[in-house]
Design a protein around this motif. Sequence first.
Motif, mmCIF file in Angstrom:
data_model
loop_
_atom_site.group_PDB
_atom_site.id
_atom_site.type_symbol
_atom_site.label_atom_id
_atom_site.label_comp_id
_atom_site.label_asym_id
_atom_site.label_seq_id
_atom_site.Cartn_x
_atom_site.Cartn_y
_atom_site.Cartn_z
ATOM 1 N N SER A 1 0.823 -1.202 0.000
ATOM 2 C CA SER A 1 0.000 0.000 0.000
ATOM 3 C C SER A 1 0.859 1.253 0.000
ATOM 4 C CB SER A 1 -0.940 0.005 1.208
ATOM 5 O OG SER A 1 -1.654 1.211 1.291
ATOM 6 N N LEU A 2 1.942 1.238 0.773
ATOM 7 C CA LEU A 2 2.809 2.410 0.852
ATOM 8 C C LEU A 2 3.556 2.663 -0.453
ATOM 9 C CD1 LEU A 2 4.235 1.991 4.469
ATOM 10 C CD2 LEU A 2 2.477 3.595 3.683
ATOM 11 N N THR A 3 3.744 1.609 -1.260
ATOM 12 C CA THR A 3 4.363 1.831 -2.566
ATOM 13 C C THR A 3 3.399 2.482 -3.543
ATOM 14 O OG1 THR A 3 3.751 -0.369 -3.404
ATOM 15 C CG2 THR A 3 5.857 -0.179 -2.247
ATOM 16 N N LEU A 4 2.084 2.309 -3.312
ATOM 17 C CA LEU A 4 1.093 2.915 -4.200
ATOM 18 C C LEU A 4 1.000 4.424 -3.969
ATOM 19 C CD1 LEU A 4 -1.779 0.273 -3.907
ATOM 20 C CD2 LEU A 4 -0.164 0.539 -5.796
ATOM 21 N N ARG A 5 0.855 4.822 -2.703
ATOM 22 C CA ARG A 5 0.772 6.232 -2.336
ATOM 23 C C ARG A 5 1.307 6.402 -0.921
ATOM 24 N NH1 ARG A 5 -3.676 9.733 -4.823
ATOM 25 N NH2 ARG A 5 -4.334 8.627 -6.697
ATOM 26 N N ASP A 6 1.977 7.514 -0.669
ATOM 27 C CA ASP A 6 2.383 7.791 0.702
ATOM 28 C C ASP A 6 1.152 8.190 1.510
ATOM 29 O OD1 ASP A 6 2.098 10.855 0.918
ATOM 30 O OD2 ASP A 6 3.322 10.620 -0.885
ATOM 31 N N ALA B 1 -10.084 1.892 6.401
ATOM 32 C CA ALA B 1 -9.832 1.551 4.998
ATOM 33 C C ALA B 1 -9.724 2.778 4.108
ATOM 34 C CB ALA B 1 -10.948 0.637 4.473
ATOM 35 N N ASN B 2 -10.071 3.948 4.627
ATOM 36 C CA ASN B 2 -10.127 5.139 3.770
ATOM 37 C C ASN B 2 -9.542 6.350 4.469
ATOM 38 O OD1 ASN B 2 -12.785 3.443 2.886
ATOM 39 N ND2 ASN B 2 -11.879 4.493 1.144
ATOM 40 N N SER B 3 -8.311 6.202 4.945
ATOM 41 C CA SER B 3 -7.622 7.354 5.531
ATOM 42 C C SER B 3 -6.172 7.375 5.046
ATOM 43 C CB SER B 3 -7.722 7.326 7.066
ATOM 44 O OG SER B 3 -7.256 6.089 7.581
ATOM 45 N N LEU B 4 -5.252 6.762 5.787
ATOM 46 C CA LEU B 4 -3.833 6.840 5.447
ATOM 47 C C LEU B 4 -3.343 5.675 4.590
ATOM 48 C CD1 LEU B 4 -2.463 8.001 8.921
ATOM 49 C CD2 LEU B 4 -3.087 9.410 6.949
ATOM 50 N N ILE B 5 -4.179 4.660 4.421
ATOM 51 C CA ILE B 5 -3.814 3.490 3.613
ATOM 52 C C ILE B 5 -4.544 3.575 2.275
ATOM 53 C CG2 ILE B 5 -3.947 0.980 3.454
ATOM 54 C CD1 ILE B 5 -1.914 1.899 5.468
ATOM 55 N N TRP B 6 -3.821 3.330 1.191
ATOM 56 C CA TRP B 6 -4.421 3.401 -0.136
ATOM 57 C C TRP B 6 -4.686 1.998 -0.665
ATOM 58 C CZ3 TRP B 6 -6.941 6.929 -2.585
ATOM 59 C CH2 TRP B 6 -7.185 6.813 -3.952
ATOM 60 N N ARG B 7 -5.851 1.833 -1.275
ATOM 61 C CA ARG B 7 -6.213 0.561 -1.889
ATOM 62 C C ARG B 7 -6.317 0.752 -3.390
ATOM 63 N NH1 ARG B 7 -11.590 -0.880 0.003
ATOM 64 N NH2 ARG B 7 -11.892 1.360 0.167
ATOM 65 N N LEU B 8 -6.177 -0.355 -4.140
ATOM 66 C CA LEU B 8 -6.278 -0.266 -5.596
ATOM 67 C C LEU B 8 -7.650 0.240 -6.030
ATOM 68 C CD1 LEU B 8 -4.410 -3.527 -6.678
ATOM 69 C CD2 LEU B 8 -3.622 -1.167 -6.932
ATOM 70 N N ASP B 9 -8.687 -0.149 -5.279
ATOM 71 C CA ASP B 9 -10.051 0.316 -5.548
ATOM 72 C C ASP B 9 -10.545 1.058 -4.312
ATOM 73 O OD1 ASP B 9 -10.297 -0.899 -8.139
ATOM 74 O OD2 ASP B 9 -10.486 -2.824 -7.123
ATOM 75 N N PRO B 10 -10.226 2.340 -4.171
ATOM 76 C CA PRO B 10 -10.586 3.052 -2.941
ATOM 77 C C PRO B 10 -12.084 3.176 -2.703
ATOM 78 C CG PRO B 10 -9.741 4.574 -4.598
ATOM 79 C CD PRO B 10 -9.481 3.195 -5.108
ATOM 80 N N VAL B 11 -12.870 3.266 -3.770
ATOM 81 C CA VAL B 11 -14.320 3.289 -3.614
ATOM 82 C C VAL B 11 -14.825 1.849 -3.648
ATOM 83 C CG1 VAL B 11 -16.528 4.039 -4.585
ATOM 84 C CG2 VAL B 11 -14.554 5.556 -4.664
ATOM 85 N N ALA B 12 -15.398 1.405 -2.549
ATOM 86 C CA ALA B 12 -15.883 0.032 -2.437
ATOM 87 C C ALA B 12 -17.159 0.029 -1.612
ATOM 88 C CB ALA B 12 -14.829 -0.865 -1.810
ATOM 89 N N VAL B 13 -17.928 -1.021 -1.742
ATOM 90 C CA VAL B 13 -19.204 -1.112 -1.030
ATOM 91 C C VAL B 13 -19.020 -1.768 0.332
ATOM 92 C CG1 VAL B 13 -21.566 -2.023 -1.147
ATOM 93 C CG2 VAL B 13 -20.437 -1.220 -3.222
ATOM 94 N N ARG B 14 -18.077 -2.683 0.460
ATOM 95 C CA ARG B 14 -17.965 -3.472 1.696
ATOM 96 C C ARG B 14 -17.695 -2.635 2.947
ATOM 97 N NH1 ARG B 14 -14.441 -8.522 0.603
ATOM 98 N NH2 ARG B 14 -15.728 -8.346 -1.263
ATOM 99 N N PRO B 15 -16.872 -1.579 2.893
ATOM 100 C CA PRO B 15 -16.690 -0.778 4.109
ATOM 101 C C PRO B 15 -17.979 -0.130 4.614
ATOM 102 C CG PRO B 15 -14.910 -0.354 2.569
ATOM 103 C CD PRO B 15 -15.926 -1.172 1.844
ATOM 104 N N LEU B 16 -18.988 -0.028 3.755
ATOM 105 C CA LEU B 16 -20.265 0.548 4.170
ATOM 106 C C LEU B 16 -21.061 -0.399 5.058
ATOM 107 C CD1 LEU B 16 -21.388 2.214 0.815
ATOM 108 C CD2 LEU B 16 -20.720 3.397 2.921
#
Length: 448
Positions: free
Chosen positions: A228-233, A313-328
Motif C-alpha cells: 500500500s505504501l508503494t502505491l501512495r504515501d 480503509a479510507n484514511s492513510l492506507i491506499w487501496r487499488l479500488d478506494p471506492v468500495a461497497v464493503r466498508p459501508l
Amino acid sequence: MPDRSARRVCALVLGLAVLAHAPALWGGFVYDDFNDVVRNPSAQAGQFFQRLPQMARPLLKASYALQDALHGPNPFGFHAVNLALHLVATALVLALVRRAATLAGTPELAALRLAALTAALWAVHPASAETVSYVSGRSAGLSGVLSLAALWAATGPRPWPVAAFLSAALAPLARETALIVPLLLLAWQLCLPAPGGLRRAVPVWLGALAAALLLAALPRHQDLVAFSLTLRDPADALRGNLFAVTEMLRLWFQPWRISAVPAQPVIYGWTDLPTLLRLAALAGAALAALRLRRRAPLVALAVLWTLLALAPANSLIWRLDPVAVRPLYLAGIGLALLVACALVRVRAGPVLGAMLAAALALGLAAMTFQRAGLYADAVALFADAAAKTPGEARPLVLLGLVQANAGDAAAARATLRRALALDPANAEARNALRLLEAGPPIYSPLTP
C-alpha cells in the motif's frame, strides 16, 4: 410485556432481512471467490494449519476451512453462513440502538421503534448485499458480528469483560478494519452515559491491542502494508480517500447506483476547491457531532460512528479500488441510525410516519432482493456494473471475461473491444482478446 414486544419486533426485522437476501442462498461462486475460497490452500481444511503463519485474516480463513471440512466447495453452505452472520449482526444492531436510545433518555417504546427502524434500514440496504450475497464478503460480516458483540459486552448494565476482550481480539483477525472498535466504544461513551466509566473500555482496548500485535507479526500483513505504501504515501492516500469516502457516502444514499464495480472518483490536488470542500465537510461533520453530543446524542453517535467506521480503509492506507461497497457494512449502521432519527422527527403523525418508514424499508428490501439475485449469474452481475458505469473500462473487462468463461465468445469479443475503445492501454482487455482470437479458453480468477 416489553420483552415480548422486543422479541416480536426482532423477529419481524429478521424475517424482512431473510426475505430481502434469500436469492443469495442459490448464488454460486463469483469473482474473487475462486481465488479467495475455492482454490485458496489457506481456506482448505487439509492445508490450513500448515499455511497459518503465512496467511492474512486467519479467523476468516479458519471459517472457510471449517466449511470445507464439513461440506466441501458447496456454495449454498457458504451463502447460508453469510446470511446467518448477517442475521446475528442485525439482532445486535437492534439491541445496541435500543440500549443507546434508552441511555439517551428516549421512552422505552419509542426506543424500541427507533431501534427496529435502524436495524431494518441497515439489514435490507442494498449495500449489505456485497457482504451477504458475495462469499468473499464474509470478512465484513464475521468481523462485524464480533465488533458489535464487543460493544454489546462493554456497554450493558452488567459487564462481560472476557466476552468484550475475546470479541475485540478476534474481530480484526477476520478483517483488519475492526481495530477501530475501541474508538467506536469511545464515541459511544462520549455521547451517552457510560455505566462503569472508562473501566468498561479496558478489555476492548486490550483485545484490539493483542490483535494488532499478532497482525503486525504476520508476514502477509507486513507485505500488504508495504505494498500500500508503494502505491501512495500516507498524505497522498489521505487526499485521495477524501474523494473515496464522499463517493461511498453518496452510494449509500443513492442505493440504485451500487454495483459490483463502483466508479472511481477523479482526485484533485490539496489546494483545489473540490478537495478543500470535502475536507471542510468531513471535518465540519465531526466537529458538529462533538458539539451536539449532549443535545442530540444519538445524532452525534451516528455521525461519529460513520466517520470512524470508514477511517481504517479510507484514511492513510491506499487501496487499488478506494471506492468500495464493503466498508459501508459497518459504517452503514451509523447512516441507518441517522436516517431513523430524521424519520422519527417528521411531523406527519404517528400513522403517516410509520407508513413512510415501512415504505422506505420495503423499497430498500426490494432493491436488495434484486441485487442478491444478480449474484446467481456472474454475467448479469457484471452487465449491471457495466450499465451503471458506462464510461469505465474495468466493468467491461470483467464482463468480457465472464462472457468468455460462459462460452459466449462473440459477446466477449464485442465487450472487450468496447473496453479497449474506452481505455486503449488496458493490458488485461488486450490479453483476453488475444486469447479469444487464438482459440483456447480464457483463464482468469473468474473461472470456476
